[in-house]
Write a protein that holds these residues in place. Structure first.
Motif, PDB file in Angstrom:
ATOM      1  N   PHE A  53       5.220   1.265  24.816  1.00  0.00           N
ATOM      2  CA  PHE A  53       3.852   0.758  24.990  1.00  0.00           C
ATOM      3  C   PHE A  53       3.776  -0.759  24.913  1.00  0.00           C
ATOM      4  CE2 PHE A  53       2.990   5.173  23.699  1.00  0.00           C
ATOM      5  CZ  PHE A  53       2.234   5.539  24.797  1.00  0.00           C
ATOM      6  N   ARG A  54       4.810  -1.395  24.424  1.00  0.00           N
ATOM      7  CA  ARG A  54       4.853  -2.855  24.342  1.00  0.00           C
ATOM      8  C   ARG A  54       6.018  -3.380  25.183  1.00  0.00           C
ATOM      9  NH1 ARG A  54       3.994  -0.577  19.647  1.00  0.00           N
ATOM     10  NH2 ARG A  54       6.093  -0.803  18.867  1.00  0.00           N
ATOM     11  N   SER A  55       6.165  -2.850  26.380  1.00  0.00           N
ATOM     12  CA  SER A  55       7.309  -3.213  27.209  1.00  0.00           C
ATOM     13  C   SER A  55       6.875  -3.793  28.554  1.00  0.00           C
ATOM     14  CB  SER A  55       8.190  -1.983  27.458  1.00  0.00           C
ATOM     15  OG  SER A  55       7.515  -1.053  28.295  1.00  0.00           O
ATOM     16  N   ILE A  56       7.768  -4.548  29.140  1.00  0.00           N
ATOM     17  CA  ILE A  56       7.554  -5.061  30.498  1.00  0.00           C
ATOM     18  C   ILE A  56       7.510  -3.893  31.475  1.00  0.00           C
ATOM     19  CG2 ILE A  56       8.608  -6.420  32.348  1.00  0.00           C
ATOM     20  CD1 ILE A  56       9.724  -8.245  30.106  1.00  0.00           C
ATOM     21  N   PHE A  57       8.341  -2.889  31.222  1.00  0.00           N
ATOM     22  CA  PHE A  57       8.371  -1.709  32.084  1.00  0.00           C
ATOM     23  C   PHE A  57       6.972  -1.120  32.248  1.00  0.00           C
ATOM     24  CE2 PHE A  57       8.368   2.913  32.371  1.00  0.00           C
ATOM     25  CZ  PHE A  57       9.048   3.102  33.556  1.00  0.00           C
ATOM     26  N   LEU A  58       6.235  -0.999  31.148  1.00  0.00           N
ATOM     27  CA  LEU A  58       4.915  -0.370  31.206  1.00  0.00           C
ATOM     28  C   LEU A  58       3.956  -1.167  32.087  1.00  0.00           C
ATOM     29  CD1 LEU A  58       3.297   2.071  30.182  1.00  0.00           C
ATOM     30  CD2 LEU A  58       2.420   0.579  28.395  1.00  0.00           C
ATOM     31  N   THR A  59       4.075  -2.481  32.063  1.00  0.00           N
ATOM     32  CA  THR A  59       3.207  -3.313  32.902  1.00  0.00           C
ATOM     33  C   THR A  59       3.409  -2.971  34.378  1.00  0.00           C
ATOM     34  OG1 THR A  59       3.271  -5.075  31.272  1.00  0.00           O
ATOM     35  CG2 THR A  59       2.578  -5.681  33.497  1.00  0.00           C
ATOM     36  N   GLY A  60       4.650  -2.958  34.815  1.00  0.00           N
ATOM     37  CA  GLY A  60       4.935  -2.601  36.209  1.00  0.00           C
ATOM     38  C   GLY A  60       4.529  -1.179  36.532  1.00  0.00           C
ATOM     39  N   PHE A  61       4.773  -0.275  35.595  1.00  0.00           N
ATOM     40  CA  PHE A  61       4.416   1.128  35.774  1.00  0.00           C
ATOM     41  C   PHE A  61       2.914   1.277  35.993  1.00  0.00           C
ATOM     42  CE2 PHE A  61       2.948   5.069  33.757  1.00  0.00           C
ATOM     43  CZ  PHE A  61       3.630   6.008  34.512  1.00  0.00           C
ATOM     44  N   MET A  62       2.129   0.569  35.201  1.00  0.00           N
ATOM     45  CA  MET A  62       0.672   0.679  35.280  1.00  0.00           C
ATOM     46  C   MET A  62       0.094  -0.007  36.518  1.00  0.00           C
ATOM     47  SD  MET A  62      -0.209   2.464  32.621  1.00  0.00           S
ATOM     48  CE  MET A  62      -1.945   2.190  32.383  1.00  0.00           C
ATOM     49  N   LEU A  63       0.730  -1.077  36.973  1.00  0.00           N
ATOM     50  CA  LEU A  63       0.178  -1.858  38.088  1.00  0.00           C
ATOM     51  C   LEU A  63       0.608  -1.369  39.471  1.00  0.00           C
ATOM     52  CD1 LEU A  63       0.449  -5.488  36.687  1.00  0.00           C
ATOM     53  CD2 LEU A  63      -1.612  -4.087  36.964  1.00  0.00           C
ATOM     54  N   THR A  64       1.671  -0.605  39.563  1.00  0.00           N
ATOM     55  CA  THR A  64       2.220  -0.248  40.870  1.00  0.00           C
ATOM     56  C   THR A  64       1.203   0.452  41.760  1.00  0.00           C
ATOM     57  OG1 THR A  64       4.487  -0.198  40.050  1.00  0.00           O
ATOM     58  CG2 THR A  64       4.032   1.050  42.063  1.00  0.00           C
ATOM     59  N   THR A  65       0.579   1.491  41.286  1.00  0.00           N
ATOM     60  CA  THR A  65      -0.350   2.239  42.135  1.00  0.00           C
ATOM     61  C   THR A  65      -1.553   1.403  42.570  1.00  0.00           C
ATOM     62  OG1 THR A  65       0.357   4.338  41.172  1.00  0.00           O
ATOM     63  CG2 THR A  65      -1.762   4.329  42.326  1.00  0.00           C
ATOM     64  N   PRO A  66      -2.262   0.734  41.655  1.00  0.00           N
ATOM     65  CA  PRO A  66      -3.417  -0.042  42.131  1.00  0.00           C
ATOM     66  C   PRO A  66      -3.030  -1.216  43.032  1.00  0.00           C
ATOM     67  CG  PRO A  66      -3.136  -0.335  39.759  1.00  0.00           C
ATOM     68  CD  PRO A  66      -2.182   0.742  40.193  1.00  0.00           C
ATOM     69  N   VAL A  67      -1.915  -1.870  42.749  1.00  0.00           N
ATOM     70  CA  VAL A  67      -1.491  -2.973  43.622  1.00  0.00           C
ATOM     71  C   VAL A  67      -1.132  -2.443  45.000  1.00  0.00           C
ATOM     72  CG1 VAL A  67       0.309  -4.725  44.007  1.00  0.00           C
ATOM     73  CG2 VAL A  67      -0.789  -4.532  41.770  1.00  0.00           C
ATOM     74  N   ALA A  68      -0.385  -1.353  45.049  1.00  0.00           N
ATOM     75  CA  ALA A  68      -0.010  -0.783  46.347  1.00  0.00           C
ATOM     76  C   ALA A  68      -1.243  -0.327  47.120  1.00  0.00           C
ATOM     77  CB  ALA A  68       0.970   0.375  46.155  1.00  0.00           C
ATOM     78  N   ALA A  69      -2.165   0.338  46.446  1.00  0.00           N
ATOM     79  CA  ALA A  69      -3.391   0.775  47.129  1.00  0.00           C
ATOM     80  C   ALA A  69      -4.161  -0.427  47.658  1.00  0.00           C
ATOM     81  CB  ALA A  69      -4.253   1.597  46.170  1.00  0.00           C
ATOM     82  N   GLY A  70      -4.250  -1.467  46.851  1.00  0.00           N
ATOM     83  CA  GLY A  70      -4.935  -2.683  47.298  1.00  0.00           C
ATOM     84  C   GLY A  70      -4.273  -3.310  48.511  1.00  0.00           C
ATOM     85  N   LEU A  71      -2.941  -3.335  48.517  1.00  0.00           N
ATOM     86  CA  LEU A  71      -2.223  -3.920  49.655  1.00  0.00           C
ATOM     87  C   LEU A  71      -2.342  -3.060  50.914  1.00  0.00           C
ATOM     88  CD1 LEU A  71       0.984  -5.262  47.881  1.00  0.00           C
ATOM     89  CD2 LEU A  71      -0.950  -6.595  48.761  1.00  0.00           C
TER      90      LEU A  71
END
Length: 156
Positions: A53-71
């Motif tokens: 929950f305090r990892s860089i991995f989680l940031t990418g995991f959480m952002l992938t879907t909304p960023v991809a949908a936005g793009l």
């Protein structure tokens, strides 16, 4: 948004999904088997689940879907419908098979394991069921990665 920024953001999706696919695959391929053999495997998995929950991995995991949908939705002039479709398909696959399964299958299992304190019977079931769902997440992340690579290749 200019084409260079757009292509850079798609490249970011490629990198994040590739790294994520590698993490999921590592758990499916050898980490879970190693934890199964370890005397304190359940405790180690509980600790991993707490620190993620305090990892860089989680940031990418959480952002992938909304960023991809936005793009997929907002693209500069000159981006083909094919590129948008590839990114959109990657967003759906990642959103359902990676993010969605994590939320409805893997996280509840993580919570059960932690609540049990790593009890042997819970740990035995956890190893089987969690790993099966993680295999599916791995495949989903690899599929999304491939689609984002194809989209990026068509942009450059």
């Amino acid at each position: 948004m200019g084409m260079a920024l757009y292509a850079s953001m798609v490249l970011g999706l490629v990198m994040m999904t590739g790294l994520g696919a590698g993490v999921f695959l590592a758990f499916s391929d050898f980490i879970m088997r190693g934890l199964q053999r370890a005397e304190a495997g359940a405790g180690a998995m509980i600790a991993i689940n707490q620190v993620i929950f305090r990892s860089i991995f989680l940031t990418g995991f959480m952002l992938t879907t909304p960023v991809a949908a936005g793009l997929a939705i907002w693209a500069p002039d000159g981006v083909s419908d094919e590129v948008r479709a590839l990114i959109g398909a990657g967003a759906v696959i990642y959103g359902v098979l990676v993010f969605g399964l994590t939320a409805v299958r893997n996280v509840p299992l993580n919570k059960q394991l932690e609540a049990s304190g790593g009890e042997a019977s819970v740990w035995g079931r956890y190893l089987r069921v969690w790993t099966v769902w993680n295999h599916v997440r791995s495949v989903g992340a690899i599929m999304a990665f491939g689609l984002f690579v194809l989209a990026f290749a068509r942009l450059i």
